[in-house]
Design a protein around this motif. Structure first.
Motif, PDB file in Angstrom:
ATOM      1  N   UNK A 118       0.700  -1.218  -0.005  1.00  0.00           N
ATOM      2  CA  UNK A 118       0.096  -0.048   0.094  1.00  0.00           C
ATOM      3  C   UNK A 118       0.681   1.217   0.130  1.00  0.00           C
ATOM      4  N   UNK A 119       2.115   1.221   0.544  1.00  0.00           N
ATOM      5  CA  UNK A 119       2.835   2.712   0.712  1.00  0.00           C
ATOM      6  C   UNK A 119       3.110   3.140  -0.416  1.00  0.00           C
ATOM      7  N   UNK A 120       3.315   2.080  -1.596  1.00  0.00           N
ATOM      8  CA  UNK A 120       3.713   2.578  -3.053  1.00  0.00           C
ATOM      9  C   UNK A 120       2.615   3.351  -3.515  1.00  0.00           C
ATOM     10  N   UNK A 121       1.347   3.013  -3.384  1.00  0.00           N
ATOM     11  CA  UNK A 121       0.234   4.009  -3.722  1.00  0.00           C
ATOM     12  C   UNK A 121       0.306   5.554  -3.151  1.00  0.00           C
ATOM     13  N   UNK A 122       0.581   5.278  -2.014  1.00  0.00           N
ATOM     14  CA  UNK A 122       0.569   6.707  -0.992  1.00  0.00           C
ATOM     15  C   UNK A 122       1.743   7.413  -1.683  1.00  0.00           C
ATOM     16  N   UNK A 123       2.763   6.787  -1.827  1.00  0.00           N
ATOM     17  CA  UNK A 123       4.194   7.707  -2.342  1.00  0.00           C
ATOM     18  C   UNK A 123       3.767   8.230  -3.842  1.00  0.00           C
ATOM     19  N   UNK A 124       3.142   7.391  -4.477  1.00  0.00           N
ATOM     20  CA  UNK A 124       2.866   7.923  -5.998  1.00  0.00           C
ATOM     21  C   UNK A 124       2.142   8.975  -5.985  1.00  0.00           C
TER      22      UNK A 124
END
Length: 257
Positions: free
Chosen positions: A85-91
């Protein structure tokens, strides 16, 4: 804000979801051999087709139809990758910092080229003999290339860039600091700026904002001032000069007040 295309597109996606469920239920109840059993790919295709049809019906630009159709398929493909999930937040945070309120202003990031910068430089008057420096601003200055160039080749002028999106503004501010440039960068909305402070306003925006840009320039700019727009013209008044940076380049349009 509801009238902005991006918000309307999001609302269309939300509105297409219950319609998709109803249509899938009706088709599944018929147990058609080409449709039953139902899978997620089928649902995503139906959702995309419905959203694209609604987009066409409400009159959004043609490219929104493709975006609306592909969006459910993209979500399905992303879920299949099982990304953390953190990838989506970062993007999301990076895109938010880069584009900020593009959904509202309808002005995406458009970088101009050194040929364009030099063509604008050639439109500047010679250095003033009165001691009053020429003031130039780039509205929507992006990564600051135009402003840094002008500050370097015309040390006699005051040149400023204003940018609403935080990340491009930060990059341009850091570039000026590292280079020791006199260029100044403001983070803000050019609509809140008084154009009367500047002798030349340079704009590389989008067709959606050219009409209000002209109204603002006409109301605030003074006699002898200049507005130059790269690529996008103004319908309300023909330009006083059309400039081509190269023989095959997109034109710049110049208006004198």
């Amino acid at each position: 804000m509801v009238r902005t295309p991006a918000v309307r597109a999001l609302l269309i996606q939300c509105g297409a979801a219950p319609l998709t469920l109803v249509l899938v239920y009706l088709l599944a109840s018929l147990r058609l051999p080409w449709f039953y059993p139902v899978n997620y790919l089928t649902v995503a295709v139906i959702h995309g087709l419905l959203a694209a049809a609604i987009t066409w019906r409400v009159g959004l630009a043609p490219w929104w139809r493709l975006i609306e159709f592909l969006f459910p398929l993209a979500v399905l493909a992303t879920l299949a990758l099982h990304l953390p999930p953190w990838i989506f937040l970062l993007v999301f945070l990076v895109l938010l910092g880069w584009y900020w309120s593009t959904f509202r202003t309808q002005v995406p990031y458009y970088p101009s080229s050194p040929d364009v910068w030099d063509a604008v430089r050639q439109q500047l008057p010679p250095p003033s003999t009165t001691g009053q420096p020429l003031r130039v601003i780039d509205i929507g200055s992006g990564l600051g290339g135009f402003v840094l160039y002008m500050a370097r080749v015309r040390p006699d002028i005051e040149v400023v860039g204003i940018e609403l999106a935080p990340l491009p503004w930060l990059v341009s501010w850091l570039r000026a600091r590292i280079a020791g440039s006199r260029a100044r960068f403001i983070r803000g909305d050019y609509e809140q700026l008084d154009f009367g402070q500047f002798n030349l306003v340079f704009a590389y925006l989008s067709p959606a904002v050219m009409a209000p840009l002209w109204r603002k320039a006409e109301a605030e700019m003074c006699h002898g001032d200049t507005l130059i727009s790269y690529e996008f013209a103004i319908d309300a008044r023909k330009p006083d000069l059309v400039i081509h940076a190269t023989n095959t380049s997109t034109p710049l349009y110049k208006w004198c007040f």
